[in-house]
Design an enzyme around this catalytic site. Sequence first.
Site, short mmCIF file in Angstrom:
data_model
loop_
_atom_site.label_atom_id
_atom_site.label_comp_id
_atom_site.label_asym_id
_atom_site.label_seq_id
_atom_site.Cartn_x
_atom_site.Cartn_y
_atom_site.Cartn_z
N LYS A 90 -0.82 -14.03 9.92
CA LYS A 90 -2.17 -13.37 10.64
C LYS A 90 -1.43 -12.46 11.68
O LYS A 90 -0.71 -12.57 12.57
CB LYS A 90 -3.01 -14.55 11.16
CG LYS A 90 -4.52 -14.21 11.64
CD LYS A 90 -4.96 -15.65 11.71
CE LYS A 90 -6.40 -15.44 11.69
NZ LYS A 90 -6.99 -16.82 12.38
O1 G3P Z 1 -10.18 -17.97 13.10
C1 G3P Z 1 -10.72 -17.06 14.25
C2 G3P Z 1 -11.94 -17.32 14.47
O2 G3P Z 1 -12.84 -17.98 13.37
C3 G3P Z 1 -12.46 -17.36 15.98
O3 G3P Z 1 -13.64 -17.86 16.14
O4 G3P Z 1 -15.41 -19.52 17.47
O5 G3P Z 1 -13.14 -18.44 18.57
O6 G3P Z 1 -15.20 -16.91 17.91
P1 G3P Z 1 -14.16 -18.15 17.73
#
Ligand code: G3P
Length: 221
Positions: A90
């Site tokens: 990633k």
């Molecule tokens: O995998 C990364 C992404 O899904 C992050 O989500 O909830 O931190 O905006 P969030």
Amino acid sequence: MKLFLDTANVAQVSEIASWGMLDGVTTNPSLVAKEGKDGSTSSPQVFKKTVLEMCKLVPCVSAQVTAVDSEGMIKQGKEYAAWHKHVVVKVPMTTEGLKAVSFFSKKGIKTNVTLVFSSAQAILAAKAGATIISPFIGRLDDQGEDGMGLIAEILEVWENYQFKTEVLVASTRHPRHVVDAARLGAHICTLPYDVFKKLPNHALTDNGLKKFLADWESVKK
Ligand code: G3P
């Protein structure tokens, strides 16, 4: 549409994988840090162990580089990719990240370009050879923009070309996001554990099963 779990917690992956339909896992540095406030989970040995345990459970595990220059990303990414064939490196959506993705693509190393917030970024990442791109819809919604609208726009662009890059709907917040992503034809949707756990539930299913079992018991000799 493939369903991924957005977590760095192996027990959560094991539980959802036992349902028999989990396609992968996405981790990121914040999720890894959340699992060990003392810094233990982000130590290289523990991070590797976590990723390898997940690789035994699912065929696709995103492991994020923390270097910000392309050379550093390439060094880290090559190391991650050598851990297991299920690892996807990633990489953040920066110009340095694009350089690294282009390198990985030529070497046959799978990548997931993260922190995508516009269609222009999506196009650049696909042209660099990203295996997956991750537009963050919840974070766009949080600031009053239209996250799912971005997914629709990216998929519309994808119809015009032969990009092999898969569109992964990330930063999801609730079960409806899964359905909306599937209606648009997104390739992958990643969900936090608490959202994933809500997916199988419906009050009518619970009530229906209760009634079936009560009726069965009432006529049993
Ligand atoms: O995998 C990364 C992404 O899904 C992050 O989500 O909830 O931190 O905006 P969030």
